[in-house]
Structure formats: C-alpha cells, structure tokens
Scaffold this motif. Structure first.
Motif, PDB file in Angstrom:
ATOM      1  N   GLY A  41      -7.872   7.311  47.699  1.00  0.00           N
ATOM      2  CA  GLY A  41      -7.915   7.494  49.136  1.00  0.00           C
ATOM      3  C   GLY A  41      -8.243   8.918  49.489  1.00  0.00           C
ATOM      4  N   THR A  66     -14.806  10.121  54.268  1.00  0.00           N
ATOM      5  CA  THR A  66     -13.461   9.640  53.983  1.00  0.00           C
ATOM      6  C   THR A  66     -13.445   8.134  53.995  1.00  0.00           C
ATOM      7  OG1 THR A  66     -12.859   9.750  56.320  1.00  0.00           O
ATOM      8  CG2 THR A  66     -12.332  11.666  54.969  1.00  0.00           C
ATOM      9  N   ALA A  67     -12.887   7.550  52.957  1.00  0.00           N
ATOM     10  CA  ALA A  67     -12.764   6.096  52.895  1.00  0.00           C
ATOM     11  C   ALA A  67     -11.753   5.755  51.819  1.00  0.00           C
ATOM     12  CB  ALA A  67     -14.103   5.432  52.572  1.00  0.00           C
ATOM     13  N   THR A 104     -10.148   3.636  49.216  1.00  0.00           N
ATOM     14  CA  THR A 104     -10.723   2.491  48.516  1.00  0.00           C
ATOM     15  C   THR A 104      -9.714   1.807  47.619  1.00  0.00           C
ATOM     16  OG1 THR A 104     -11.572   4.012  46.830  1.00  0.00           O
ATOM     17  CG2 THR A 104     -13.080   3.334  48.596  1.00  0.00           C
ATOM     18  N   GLU A 161     -10.899  -6.384  53.339  1.00  0.00           N
ATOM     19  CA  GLU A 161     -10.271  -5.144  52.858  1.00  0.00           C
ATOM     20  C   GLU A 161     -10.443  -4.939  51.356  1.00  0.00           C
ATOM     21  OE1 GLU A 161      -6.988  -8.309  52.838  1.00  0.00           O
ATOM     22  OE2 GLU A 161      -8.701  -7.748  54.105  1.00  0.00           O
ATOM     23  N   LEU A 207     -16.254  -3.169  49.322  1.00  0.00           N
ATOM     24  CA  LEU A 207     -16.973  -1.951  49.673  1.00  0.00           C
ATOM     25  C   LEU A 207     -18.432  -2.334  49.844  1.00  0.00           C
ATOM     26  CD1 LEU A 207     -16.506   1.192  49.871  1.00  0.00           C
ATOM     27  CD2 LEU A 207     -17.297   1.304  47.499  1.00  0.00           C
ATOM     28  N   LEU A 216     -18.248  -2.075  58.607  1.00  0.00           N
ATOM     29  CA  LEU A 216     -16.994  -1.521  59.120  1.00  0.00           C
ATOM     30  C   LEU A 216     -16.400  -2.431  60.189  1.00  0.00           C
ATOM     31  CD1 LEU A 216     -17.847   2.286  59.438  1.00  0.00           C
ATOM     32  CD2 LEU A 216     -16.347   1.219  57.741  1.00  0.00           C
ATOM     33  N   GLY A 250     -14.516  -5.283  58.854  1.00  0.00           N
ATOM     34  CA  GLY A 250     -13.279  -5.000  58.145  1.00  0.00           C
ATOM     35  C   GLY A 250     -13.451  -4.447  56.748  1.00  0.00           C
ATOM     36  N   ARG A 300     -15.002  -1.472  53.971  1.00  0.00           N
ATOM     37  CA  ARG A 300     -15.331  -0.063  53.909  1.00  0.00           C
ATOM     38  C   ARG A 300     -16.798   0.061  53.543  1.00  0.00           C
ATOM     39  NH1 ARG A 300      -9.771   0.502  50.793  1.00  0.00           N
ATOM     40  NH2 ARG A 300     -10.314  -1.702  50.598  1.00  0.00           N
ATOM     41  N   ALA A 319     -14.506   6.798  60.327  1.00  0.00           N
ATOM     42  CA  ALA A 319     -13.435   6.517  59.372  1.00  0.00           C
ATOM     43  C   ALA A 319     -13.775   5.258  58.586  1.00  0.00           C
ATOM     44  CB  ALA A 319     -12.113   6.346  60.101  1.00  0.00           C
ATOM     45  N   GLY A 320     -13.513   5.307  57.292  1.00  0.00           N
ATOM     46  CA  GLY A 320     -13.792   4.154  56.449  1.00  0.00           C
ATOM     47  C   GLY A 320     -15.145   4.188  55.788  1.00  0.00           C
ATOM     48  N   ALA A 321     -15.908   5.268  55.984  1.00  0.00           N
ATOM     49  CA  ALA A 321     -17.250   5.356  55.403  1.00  0.00           C
ATOM     50  C   ALA A 321     -17.410   6.648  54.633  1.00  0.00           C
ATOM     51  CB  ALA A 321     -18.311   5.272  56.502  1.00  0.00           C
TER      52      ALA A 321
END
Length: 250
Positions: free
Chosen positions: A2, A13-14, A16, A193, A196, A210, A213, A215, A235-237
């Motif tokens: 993370g 930032t993602a 995983t 979740e 990826l 994204l 849901g 990443r 966020a999440g990428a």
C-alpha cells in the motif's frame, strides 16, 4: 503493498493488498500495429472512383461504436454483430453519397480493410504476463475490440498466458461502460477489489476501472505519450512507463 509506489518508473498511490488478478487492455498496452499497414477507408473509396465520398468520409475509426456505447441488442451472436458492423458502414456510405447499388459491396470491403492489420507484442508484454502467472495471479485481457479477441490474443502468442479475454463486441458495451468491466471480472473470477487494471487510455483504462471498483495502472509509454501534461492521478491509480513495473505493484 500500500501507499506510495517506490519502484523506478512508477508513480502514484494505489494500495494493492488483496490483488488476485491483473486485467490488461490489449491494443497499445500488450500489442501495437506494424507494417504492412491496412488500406485506409479513403484509399478504398478513391480506388472505387468515389472521390466525393472519400472527401466526406473522415476518420475511419469514427464509423465504429463510440467509447462507452452500449450495444447489447447487436451482441447476441457473431452473425448479429457482424451485420451491425456492415450496416454502420453502409449507412455512412449512403450518407456520403455512395450509390445504393455500390453500398453493400463497399461496406464489405471497408470492413475487411478495417480488420486487415498486423500486430506484434511489445517487448515487455510476454515476460510480464508470464511472471504474473508464475506467481499464481489470474491474468485477463479486456479490450474494445472486434468479435474474435481470443484469436488475436492467440495470434500474437499470448494464449497460454491469458486466463480470459473479454471483448466489447461480445460484452455488449465498450469501455468505459461498466458492463464490459463486469464481464471481465466475471470471466476472471474476481471481485473488483481483487483486480488491478492496466492500460494506456485514460478514460477506458483508468477512470472506468476505478469507477468499477478496481485499482488502475496508467501505462504511459514514451512512444505513445499524448502531447501535453498527463492527467493527475486519482486515488487508487498509479502510472508506469513499462509493463515491467507492474509486477512490483502486486
């Protein structure tokens, strides 16, 4: 893993943790087009003596369904989908002044020209997929593509490295429509979740996944980079310059 990605060539930032599979876009991510180039629609029209229509035709890719378009009514079978492909080309031809008697034959030739390209793998594709599979991760492909994405995957030598290949043609919608991501997740046996998504297109391969849901990894190859500043990562990428960085993210 993370937090901030610390690998060379990756940024963003993602978190995983819990990722069990990686789903890749196809064209521009795993493969590229190489010579000999297919004939353009304009060249087909000019060869048929349809100079007026050639001048009005515009971008040949614009004849296809739009990104995000749902087309479930035409995706029930290969025959139905192909009939829809030909009908779109025929309507465009008539709108550009092609005589009625030439429209069907022209549509069939343009359809063949659209699909008559040659593909090759990027140098980092097979090794990346192989390494992910060796680690027990599910590997999928999800693409805005024609009916036989599975054949294209096999022709470039990836059949043994891909667990599932989902094409928009069969799913009934084009990325970034949520329907195609659901189909890819179902085919891979993953929850959002747990996945990826990796691809080179911003809307289709970053924002769409994204919203579904997952990443996302924005692949920004130097040779395909769009001029100007790349969008700020949500966020999440994360963003990478090569597929070789993907393995360090999971």
């Amino acid at each position: 893993m993370g937090g901030t990605v610390g690998t060379a060539g990756a940024a963003g930032t993602a978190g995983t943790a819990g990722v069990r599979g990686v789903i890749f876009d196809f064209y521009g991510t795993l493969v590229r087009m190489v010579p000999p180039w297919p004939p353009s629609h304009r060249s087909v029209l000019l060869r048929r003596g349809l100079a007026g229509a050639a001048g009005q035709w515009g971008d040949q890719w614009a004849v296809g369904p739009a990104d995000g378009e749902e087309h479930t009514a035409h995706s029930g079978s290969e025959e139905a989908y192909h009939a829809w492909e030909l009908a779109r080309l025929r309507r465009r031809a008539l709108a550009c002044g092609v005589p009625e008697g030439e429209a069907d034959g022209l549509a069939a030739e343009l359809d063949r020209a659209t699909k008559g390209f040659h593909l090759e793998l990027y140098d980092d594709a097979a090794g990346t997929l192989s390494a992910l599979r060796e680690r027990g991760l599910t590997v999928g492909v999800c693409s805005n593509w024609f009916w036989h994405l599975d054949r294209a995957v096999a022709e470039v030598g990836l059949a043994g490295l891909v667990d599932a290949a989902v094409t928009s043609a069969r799913a009934g919608a084009r990325k970034p429509h949520p329907r195609v991501y659901r189909a890819a997740l179902d085919a891979c046996g993953l929850r959002p979740e747990q996945a990826l998504f990796v691809g080179d297109m911003w809307e289709a391969d970053v924002l769409g996944p994204l919203a579904a849901g997952m990443r996302a990894v924005h692949l920004c190859r130097a040779e395909r980079a769009v001029r100007g500043a790349t969008p700020a990562l949500p966020a999440g990428a994360v963003r990478v310059g090569t597929l070789r960085d993907v393995g360090s993210l999971v």
